[in-house]
Design an enzyme around this catalytic site. Structure first.
Site, mmCIF file in Angstrom:
data_model
loop_
_atom_site.group_PDB
_atom_site.id
_atom_site.type_symbol
_atom_site.label_atom_id
_atom_site.label_comp_id
_atom_site.label_asym_id
_atom_site.label_seq_id
_atom_site.Cartn_x
_atom_site.Cartn_y
_atom_site.Cartn_z
ATOM 1 C CG HIS A 1 -13.685 -2.656 -14.983
ATOM 2 N ND1 HIS A 1 -13.695 -3.354 -16.169
ATOM 3 C CD2 HIS A 1 -14.666 -1.730 -15.100
ATOM 4 C CE1 HIS A 1 -14.641 -2.853 -16.947
ATOM 5 N NE2 HIS A 1 -15.245 -1.861 -16.330
ATOM 6 C CD GLU B 1 -20.264 -1.307 -23.548
ATOM 7 O OE1 GLU B 1 -19.526 -0.937 -22.635
ATOM 8 O OE2 GLU B 1 -19.886 -1.994 -24.503
ATOM 9 C CG HIS C 1 -16.980 -7.343 -17.457
ATOM 10 N ND1 HIS C 1 -15.817 -7.387 -16.732
ATOM 11 C CD2 HIS C 1 -16.747 -6.460 -18.465
ATOM 12 C CE1 HIS C 1 -14.925 -6.576 -17.289
ATOM 13 N NE2 HIS C 1 -15.461 -6.015 -18.336
ATOM 14 C CG ASP D 1 12.443 -4.876 -26.049
ATOM 15 O OD1 ASP D 1 12.099 -4.225 -27.046
ATOM 16 O OD2 ASP D 1 12.154 -6.077 -25.833
HETATM 17 C C1 BG6 Z 1 -14.372 -3.531 -20.794
HETATM 18 C C2 BG6 Z 1 -14.594 -3.907 -22.228
HETATM 19 O O1 BG6 Z 1 -13.861 -4.613 -20.076
HETATM 20 O O2 BG6 Z 1 -15.597 -3.124 -20.210
HETATM 21 C C3 BG6 Z 1 -15.256 -2.783 -23.008
HETATM 22 O O3 BG6 Z 1 -13.355 -4.239 -22.834
HETATM 23 C C4 BG6 Z 1 -16.498 -2.300 -22.285
HETATM 24 O O4 BG6 Z 1 -15.566 -3.187 -24.336
HETATM 25 C C5 BG6 Z 1 -16.170 -1.994 -20.833
HETATM 26 O O5 BG6 Z 1 -16.971 -1.128 -22.950
HETATM 27 C C6 BG6 Z 1 -17.401 -1.603 -20.050
HETATM 28 O O6 BG6 Z 1 -17.028 -1.218 -18.770
HETATM 29 P P1 BG6 Z 1 -17.800 -0.060 -18.017
HETATM 30 O O7 BG6 Z 1 -17.176 -0.014 -16.662
HETATM 31 O O8 BG6 Z 1 -17.584 1.167 -18.802
HETATM 32 O O9 BG6 Z 1 -19.227 -0.475 -17.993
#
Ligand code: BG6
Length: 472
Positions: free
Chosen positions: A178, A216, A240, A95
């Site tokens: 990312h 998307e 992002h 945990d």
């Molecule tokens: C993520 C989001 O951070 O980024 C998602 O939570 C999104 O909702 C994704 O789809 C998009 O990342 P990538 O790298 O697939 O363009």
């Protein structure tokens, strides 16, 4: 929580992490992003330290190895690499709030003294894990990776940062966005500052507007419950898209070091006006409310378009239009910098010509940089056509963002990570839009969002929409 005797001792430790500890080792993120990245790191010779997952499931070491193998369909064709990864894997069941878990972890770490703790867990679990890591001690040379969302507004981000700072120095905290690990986004900064042709025109005298679209095609794909807690603005705009905007708008850093670049991005974020109601359009695709995990009266936005004002010397008066949405016609992220038109229209053309553009396709299917110009079409009339000069045009490629970022964090390189002050400045920009909780405007899945989003850019000549990749 016990603070470290000298948190800055962490900053002075330049040595690479000697273990990777993954909290949330049986979660979605670990399966979809982290294990594929670790497999690639092993294959590329970038990972040869113990990888210990901590999770609640009673799996045992063998069960965990099997779990990772099953999460990696690619392991079948890369058996050598998987066998190497499997040898590095360890598992601690427990945990997150139980000190016994951390004693077991200490035992599993053996002689490792510089672990990288990766918190791939819901933000609600951060405080307990960070407190227990602090209590367990021995973190002077440790680093910690945290996943977005970094809070859900300014106040919670500040609380989260305070929690982390109790145990880790800022230099030891790696906030993963990312997008910053993507090759195409690093190329934005590279292309701007490795060439001299852009700088003279990269300002309010030559740029008419800047547009950034993150589209998307798919919906929330089974993540309805998660999405309900965020919405498009928290999910991708605050992080992002504002990070990409900051790279586009920042002044040249004096050197390509983590803090020099993050200082410049911070200045941009601080010069952005907090979003006013008239500068935001929120949308929701028809059918969202029927998705699994979504409230039948949900007012969460699956689309957001906004006009940002960057009140800096370079950008005053230039609108930055950004939009992000699910259920749109394509999956593509793209930046278009539109230049001002020539001072006079000399040619009597049947259709109005387009302004010059600089377009960055940021993936996922295509990565390209192209300049849109006019050239004369052959014939007696002075009539032209739009053409694009491609500086690069590739099908993705490069290192996967997670592979890059985990490797950087293990080496202590924070350049591609968000810093506390930048995260907080970004929350300040979007915060007024988080208070807009009325019903978003509906749009059909497969369209470009509500009409009001088009109206927002009408004076600027409309949106530049990414086209569909041949593979879509
Ligand atoms: C993520 C989001 O951070 O980024 C998602 O939570 C999104 O909702 C994704 O789809 C998009 O990342 P990538 O790298 O697939 O363009």
């Amino acid at each position: 929580m016990l603070p470290l005797a000298d948190p800055h001792a962490q900053a002075r430790t330049a040595a690479s992490s000697d273990a990777l500890v993954l909290f949330g080792g049986t979660g979605d993120l670990a399966r979809k992003k982290i294990y594929p990245a670790l497999l690639a790191m092993v294959e590329d010779g970038h990972l040869d330290v113990p990888v210990i997952a901590v999770a609640r499931k009673a799996l045992g070491a063998d069960g965990f190895r099997q779990y990772v193998q099953e999460s990696l369909p690619q392991a079948r064709s890369r058996q050598g690499a998987f066998a190497k990864l499997a040898r590095l894997l360890g598992y601690v069941q427990g945990d997150y709030g139980d000190p016994a878990t951390y004693r077991a972890l200490r035992g599993a770490l053996g002689s490792c003294r510089r672990p990288l703790y990766y918190l791939a867990i819901p933000p609600s679990a951060f405080p307990a894990v960070v407190a227990e890591l602090g209590r367990a001690g021995g973190n002077e040379a440790a680093r910690v990776v945290v996943e977005k969302p970094f809070g859900r507004d300014l106040a919670s981000a500040q609380t989260l940062n305070a929690t982390l700072h109790h145990v880790f120095a800022e230099e030891a905290i790696f906030r993963i966005d990312h997008y910053l690990g993507k090759e195409a986004i690093q190329n934005l900064a590279y292309f701007r500052f490795a060439n001299s042709l852009l700088e003279p025109i990269w300002n309010r005298y030559h740029v008419a507007n800047v547009q950034l679209t993150m589209a998307e095609r798919f919906g929330v794909e089974g993540r309805g419950e998660f999405y309900e807690s965020v919405g498009a603005i928290r999910d991708v705009v605050q992080n992002h898209l504002l990070q990409v905007t900051a790279i586009l708008a920042m002044e040249p850093p004096n050197e390509m070091r983590a803090d020099a670049q993050r200082d410049e991005k911070l200045k941009v974020l601080r010069s952005m006006r907090p979003l006013a109601a008239g500068d935001v359009v929120r949308g929701q695709y028809r059918g969202y409310r029927a998705e699994q995990g979504v409230a039948s009266d949900s007012n969460v936005e699956t689309f957001a378009a906004m006009r940002l004002h960057v009140d800096s010397w370079r950008w005053a008066g230039v609108p930055f239009f950004i939009r992000a949405g699910k259920g749109l016609p394509v999956t593509a992220t793209e930046v278009v910098v539109e230049l001002r038109r020539p001072p006079r229209e000399l040619f009597d053309e049947p259709t109005a010509s387009h302004a010059n553009t600089i377009r960055f396709e940021l993936g996922p299917a295509r990565v390209a940089i192209a300049m849109g110009v006019r050239t004369k079409a052959a014939g007696t009339a002075m009539v032209g056509r739009d053409v694009e000069l491609y500086c690069c045009n590739e099908r993705g490629g490069g290192m996967d963002a997670y592979e890059r970022l985990i490797g950087d964090a293990m080496r202590g390189d924070g350049m591609l990570f968000a810093r506390e002050d930048g995260v907080e400045a970004a929350w300040r920009v979007v915060e007024p839009s988080l208070e807009m909780t009325t019903r978003p405007l509906e749009y059909d899945a497969g369209s470009w969002g509500p009409n009001a989003a088009d109206a927002m850019v009408a004076d600027a000549g409309g949106w530049h929409s990414p086209s569909r990749a041949p593979s879509e």
